[in-house]
Design an enzyme around this catalytic site. Sequence first.
Site, PDB file in Angstrom:
ATOM      1  N   HIS A 196     -11.722   1.535   3.256  1.00  0.00           N
ATOM      2  CA  HIS A 196     -11.039   2.614   2.156  1.00  0.00           C
ATOM      3  C   HIS A 196     -12.202   2.827   0.798  1.00  0.00           C
ATOM      4  O   HIS A 196     -11.629   2.714  -0.171  1.00  0.00           O
ATOM      5  CB  HIS A 196      -9.963   1.780   1.396  1.00  0.00           C
ATOM      6  N   ASP A 207      -6.640  -4.382  10.408  1.00  0.00           N
ATOM      7  CA  ASP A 207      -6.004  -3.258  10.050  1.00  0.00           C
ATOM      8  C   ASP A 207      -6.779  -1.979  10.727  1.00  0.00           C
ATOM      9  O   ASP A 207      -7.550  -1.604  10.203  1.00  0.00           O
ATOM     10  CB  ASP A 207      -5.806  -2.907   8.588  1.00  0.00           C
ATOM     11  N   ASP A 242      -9.235  -3.122   1.851  1.00  0.00           N
ATOM     12  CA  ASP A 242      -9.238  -2.651   3.147  1.00  0.00           C
ATOM     13  C   ASP A 242     -10.655  -2.128   3.297  1.00  0.00           C
ATOM     14  O   ASP A 242     -11.152  -1.202   2.699  1.00  0.00           O
ATOM     15  CB  ASP A 242      -8.231  -1.700   3.418  1.00  0.00           C
ATOM     16  N   ASP A 285     -12.106   8.935   9.310  1.00  0.00           N
ATOM     17  CA  ASP A 285     -11.130   7.854   9.667  1.00  0.00           C
ATOM     18  C   ASP A 285     -11.456   6.434   9.149  1.00  0.00           C
ATOM     19  O   ASP A 285     -12.501   5.862   9.289  1.00  0.00           O
ATOM     20  CB  ASP A 285     -10.845   7.605  11.154  1.00  0.00           C
ATOM     21  N   ASP A 315      -9.810   3.620  10.035  1.00  0.00           N
ATOM     22  CA  ASP A 315      -9.203   2.704  10.893  1.00  0.00           C
ATOM     23  C   ASP A 315      -9.696   2.408  12.385  1.00  0.00           C
ATOM     24  O   ASP A 315      -8.835   2.352  13.266  1.00  0.00           O
ATOM     25  CB  ASP A 315      -7.756   2.761  11.065  1.00  0.00           C
ATOM     26  N   GLU A 321      -2.991  -3.069  -2.551  1.00  0.00           N
ATOM     27  CA  GLU A 321      -4.279  -2.402  -1.466  1.00  0.00           C
ATOM     28  C   GLU A 321      -4.538  -1.018  -2.287  1.00  0.00           C
ATOM     29  O   GLU A 321      -3.774   0.008  -2.119  1.00  0.00           O
ATOM     30  CB  GLU A 321      -3.849  -2.322  -0.105  1.00  0.00           C
ATOM     31  N   HIS A 346      -8.110  -6.423   4.419  1.00  0.00           N
ATOM     32  CA  HIS A 346      -7.813  -5.692   5.670  1.00  0.00           C
ATOM     33  C   HIS A 346      -8.896  -5.243   6.389  1.00  0.00           C
ATOM     34  O   HIS A 346      -9.684  -4.481   6.001  1.00  0.00           O
ATOM     35  CB  HIS A 346      -7.054  -4.490   5.215  1.00  0.00           C
ATOM     36  N   LYS A 391      -7.098   2.338  -2.217  1.00  0.00           N
ATOM     37  CA  LYS A 391      -7.642   3.409  -0.950  1.00  0.00           C
ATOM     38  C   LYS A 391      -8.481   4.569  -1.674  1.00  0.00           C
ATOM     39  O   LYS A 391      -8.033   4.696  -3.168  1.00  0.00           O
ATOM     40  CB  LYS A 391      -6.611   3.967  -0.180  1.00  0.00           C
ATOM     41  N   TRP A 402       0.717  -1.257   0.078  1.00  0.00           N
ATOM     42  CA  TRP A 402       0.047  -0.060   0.139  1.00  0.00           C
ATOM     43  C   TRP A 402       0.772   1.113  -0.012  1.00  0.00           C
ATOM     44  O   TRP A 402       1.670   1.319   0.868  1.00  0.00           O
ATOM     45  CB  TRP A 402      -0.925  -0.020   1.211  1.00  0.00           C
TER      46      TRP A 402
HETATM   47  C1  RNT Z   1      -3.718   2.570   4.863  1.00  0.00           C
HETATM   48  C2  RNT Z   1      -3.648   1.282   4.642  1.00  0.00           C
HETATM   49  C3  RNT Z   1      -2.492   0.358   5.180  1.00  0.00           C
HETATM   50  C4  RNT Z   1      -2.060   0.920   6.857  1.00  0.00           C
HETATM   51  C5  RNT Z   1      -0.939   0.457   7.159  1.00  0.00           C
HETATM   52  C6  RNT Z   1      -0.449   0.872   8.591  1.00  0.00           C
HETATM   53  O1  RNT Z   1      -4.808   3.551   4.650  1.00  0.00           O
HETATM   54  O2  RNT Z   1      -4.800   0.718   5.193  1.00  0.00           O
HETATM   55  O3  RNT Z   1      -2.836  -0.960   5.110  1.00  0.00           O
HETATM   56  O4  RNT Z   1      -3.196   0.936   7.457  1.00  0.00           O
HETATM   57  O5  RNT Z   1       0.212   0.524   6.306  1.00  0.00           O
HETATM   58 ZN    ZN Z   2      -5.119  -1.255   5.150  1.00  0.00          ZN
END
Ligand code: RNT
Ligand code: ZN
Length: 419
Positions: A262, A326, A259, A294, A296, A226, A286, A228, A185
């Site tokens: 994302h 993640d 993810d 956010d 995460d 990955e 992820h 986003k 990523w």
């Molecule tokens: C970032 C991605 C990636 C991160 C890591 C910490 O938006 O999700 O996977 O979470 O690199």
């Molecule tokens: Zn991620």
Amino acid sequence: MNRTEKAFETACDIYREYGVDPVAAMEKVKNIPVSLHAWQGDDVVGFENFETALTGGCQVTGNYPGRARTADELRADLDVVLTLVPGKSRVCLQGHQVDKMLPGVDRDGFTIEHFSSWLDWAKDRGIGMDIAPCYYSHPKLDHGLSLSHPDAGIRKFWIDHGLCIRRIAAEFGRTLGTPSVCNFWMPDGFKDIPADRYAPRLRMKESLDAIFAEKIDEKYELDAVESKLFGIGVESCTVGSHDFFLMYAARNNKLICLDSGHFHPTESIGDKLSAIVAQQGRILLHVSRGVRWDSDHVILLNDELLSIAREAAVYGYTDRIWFCLDYFDASINRIAAMAIGARNMRKALLIALLEPLDLLRKEENAWNFSARMARMEEAKSLPWGDVWRFFCEKENIPDDTAMLQRIAAYEKAVLSKRA
Ligand code: RNT
Ligand code: ZN
């Protein structure tokens, strides 16, 4: 027979009436590998010998005491987490979570020597390791660009970093006897509308091709890419968008990493899984939770997680899906964050495997959609909690209450002393 066993017996009776075998479900769920993301433990700071803020559009907020400041501390924390999570766990690192730095060696020169204690630790515990190159929090992420930067020297630095981490992953895979997933990523993108979206994408593709030109046996290492939607300060254009990486993964036979934080807030990744797997795709998940800006937050046992786990597990293609957590929350106890999320992942998978799928399919195949809906709703109140508690007991893992007590004890004995 204790209370947990009794409740489990009753649950089994009920589930059997629905054509579901809880014993088989427990056996299956136990063996699905879930990779625990080590970066929750150090707030994505890493253990290099220079100071940088977290860059690349991610943010960790909060200052709860107890952050792991060294790889040793992080391993100690992970040892606790591993006793709190049932089923087969792996551990995933970011490329800057090195054991040690070597004089004059930057990220483009990392070798397994930088990660040797991680390897010994994993070997000792009999767990697999995954890793991801770290394209952020470094001065060479210039104007927000790494692999897509116009300067060939900067691109070369990041290409070499990717190669180094792939080789380290291969070493993990070879030594631990289970392929290491190496996830790419990179935060490359623009805060405001770029005049040229094409050139950076061409450069990104070329850089990735250079990284993957080195063939590594999939017995040892598996590449993932990955996508986003956006990051903080990277709102207008992300070079590695979903379209970019889905195409890249399909054409180059890589794992696409989805993810769950994302995508657009109303876009669920659950529906994407069968669409990709039906076309020979392989997926790295992820698992995360987006909340407003956010991407995460700690994963909760909510509809989104249930649908991801369901779509990943019920069709029998879990051999094509890799699970990695993640998220990062620095406002609560980090061990709790890891353990609660990991247990939720496992719970969601168990619930999926306890679904009366044949029954639902029967209604669907008879075009009886109202009965399908009613049955789906009915299934929500089946006693999966009794199966979960029995599963934890059988695996020698504390139940939800005991888990909390153990975390509190560790906080008192270890984490609180780190301030
Ligand atoms: C970032 C991605 C990636 C991160 C890591 C910490 O938006 O999700 O996977 O979470 O690199
Ligand atoms: Zn991620």
